[in-house]
Design a protein around this motif. Structure first.
Motif, short mmCIF file in Angstrom:
data_model
loop_
_atom_site.label_atom_id
_atom_site.label_comp_id
_atom_site.label_asym_id
_atom_site.label_seq_id
_atom_site.Cartn_x
_atom_site.Cartn_y
_atom_site.Cartn_z
N ASP A 141 44.27 47.69 46.58
CA ASP A 141 45.64 47.47 46.11
C ASP A 141 45.58 46.54 44.90
OD1 ASP A 141 47.12 49.00 47.97
OD2 ASP A 141 46.89 47.42 49.48
N ILE A 142 46.31 46.87 43.86
CA ILE A 142 46.28 46.09 42.62
C ILE A 142 46.59 44.62 42.87
CG2 ILE A 142 47.37 45.78 40.37
CD1 ILE A 142 47.68 48.85 40.28
N LEU A 143 47.58 44.33 43.69
CA LEU A 143 47.95 42.94 43.95
C LEU A 143 46.85 42.14 44.64
CD1 LEU A 143 51.70 43.23 44.99
CD2 LEU A 143 50.76 42.32 42.88
N ASP A 144 45.97 42.83 45.35
CA ASP A 144 44.89 42.14 46.06
C ASP A 144 43.89 41.49 45.10
OD1 ASP A 144 46.03 42.80 48.45
OD2 ASP A 144 44.61 44.39 48.94
N PHE A 145 43.76 42.02 43.89
CA PHE A 145 42.86 41.37 42.93
C PHE A 145 43.60 40.78 41.73
CE2 PHE A 145 42.90 45.75 41.35
CZ PHE A 145 42.97 45.58 39.98
N ALA A 146 44.71 41.35 41.34
CA ALA A 146 45.44 40.85 40.17
C ALA A 146 46.06 39.48 40.45
CB ALA A 146 46.50 41.84 39.73
N GLY A 147 46.62 39.29 41.63
CA GLY A 147 47.23 38.00 41.97
C GLY A 147 46.22 36.86 41.93
N PRO A 148 45.11 36.97 42.67
CA PRO A 148 44.10 35.91 42.62
C PRO A 148 43.51 35.71 41.22
CG PRO A 148 43.76 37.26 44.56
CD PRO A 148 44.82 37.94 43.73
N ALA A 149 43.33 36.80 40.47
CA ALA A 149 42.80 36.67 39.11
C ALA A 149 43.74 35.87 38.23
CB ALA A 149 42.55 38.05 38.51
N GLU A 150 45.04 36.11 38.34
CA GLU A 150 46.02 35.37 37.55
C GLU A 150 46.04 33.89 37.94
OE1 GLU A 150 48.44 36.23 34.98
OE2 GLU A 150 46.84 37.69 34.82
N VAL A 151 46.02 33.61 39.23
CA VAL A 151 46.05 32.21 39.68
C VAL A 151 44.83 31.46 39.17
CG1 VAL A 151 45.89 30.72 41.72
CG2 VAL A 151 47.48 32.65 41.71
N LEU A 152 43.65 32.03 39.33
CA LEU A 152 42.44 31.36 38.87
C LEU A 152 42.39 31.24 37.35
CD1 LEU A 152 39.92 32.99 41.34
CD2 LEU A 152 40.60 30.58 41.29
N SER A 153 42.85 32.26 36.65
CA SER A 153 42.83 32.24 35.18
C SER A 153 43.78 31.21 34.61
CB SER A 153 43.18 33.62 34.62
OG SER A 153 42.18 34.54 34.95
N LEU A 154 44.89 30.95 35.29
CA LEU A 154 45.89 30.02 34.78
C LEU A 154 45.71 28.60 35.32
CD1 LEU A 154 49.04 32.31 34.92
CD2 LEU A 154 47.67 31.70 32.92
N THR A 162 35.47 40.73 36.80
CA THR A 162 35.63 41.82 37.76
C THR A 162 34.32 42.59 37.88
OG1 THR A 162 36.50 43.28 36.02
CG2 THR A 162 38.11 42.09 37.37
N LEU A 163 34.03 43.03 39.08
CA LEU A 163 32.81 43.80 39.30
C LEU A 163 33.00 44.81 40.40
CD1 LEU A 163 30.45 41.94 41.55
CD2 LEU A 163 31.96 40.53 40.22
N THR A 164 32.23 45.87 40.32
CA THR A 164 32.17 46.88 41.38
C THR A 164 30.72 46.98 41.82
OG1 THR A 164 31.84 48.70 39.83
CG2 THR A 164 34.12 48.23 40.46
N HIS A 181 44.66 52.10 44.95
CA HIS A 181 45.46 52.80 45.95
C HIS A 181 46.56 53.62 45.29
CE1 HIS A 181 48.52 53.01 49.20
NE2 HIS A 181 47.43 53.36 49.88
N SER A 182 47.12 53.09 44.20
CA SER A 182 48.21 53.78 43.51
C SER A 182 47.73 54.75 42.42
CB SER A 182 49.18 52.77 42.91
OG SER A 182 48.50 51.93 42.01
N GLY A 183 46.41 54.90 42.28
CA GLY A 183 45.86 55.85 41.33
C GLY A 183 45.54 55.29 39.96
N VAL A 184 45.74 53.99 39.77
CA VAL A 184 45.41 53.36 38.49
C VAL A 184 43.90 53.20 38.39
CG1 VAL A 184 45.68 51.28 37.10
CG2 VAL A 184 47.62 52.15 38.41
N LYS A 185 43.34 53.61 37.27
CA LYS A 185 41.89 53.51 37.06
C LYS A 185 41.58 52.13 36.49
CE LYS A 185 38.08 55.93 34.88
NZ LYS A 185 37.71 57.09 34.06
N ILE A 186 40.61 51.43 37.08
CA ILE A 186 40.21 50.09 36.66
C ILE A 186 38.76 50.12 36.21
CG2 ILE A 186 39.92 47.68 37.37
CD1 ILE A 186 42.83 48.55 37.38
N GLU A 187 38.52 49.57 35.03
CA GLU A 187 37.17 49.47 34.47
C GLU A 187 36.66 48.04 34.70
OE1 GLU A 187 33.90 51.12 32.79
OE2 GLU A 187 35.80 52.19 32.93
#
Length: 85
Positions: A15-28, A55-57, A66-72
């Protein structure tokens, strides 16, 4: 203060929020209250911030959320810089 590298592991159907939220908090995150105000209103983040978020895979290849957005991702597990644990 030394900047710490933090990796966020991405996987297919995350889910995008599962990584985007923590990334924003740590980045700011900042060391000083004055920096916090400056960080929120700048186009580029201040170089004095304490975390460098990566970010890594597993393989370094892109994933689909989950929503179909492709992440690099920036890295794969085998070629990422040393991270804090």
């Amino acid at each position: 203060m030394k900047k710490r590298k933090v990796g966020i592991l991405l996987y297919d159907y995350v889910d995008i929020l599962d990584f985007a939220g923590p990334a924003e908090v740590l980045s700011l995150t900042t060391n000083l209250k004055a920096e916090q105000t400056l960080t929120l209103y700048r186009k580029k983040l201040l170089p004095t911030r304490p975390f460098d978020v990566l970010t890594l895979t597993e393989t370094g290849e892109s994933i689909n959320t989950h929503s179909g957005v492709k992440i690099e991702p920036q890295f794969g597990i085998n070629n990422c810089p040393k991270l804090i644990f």
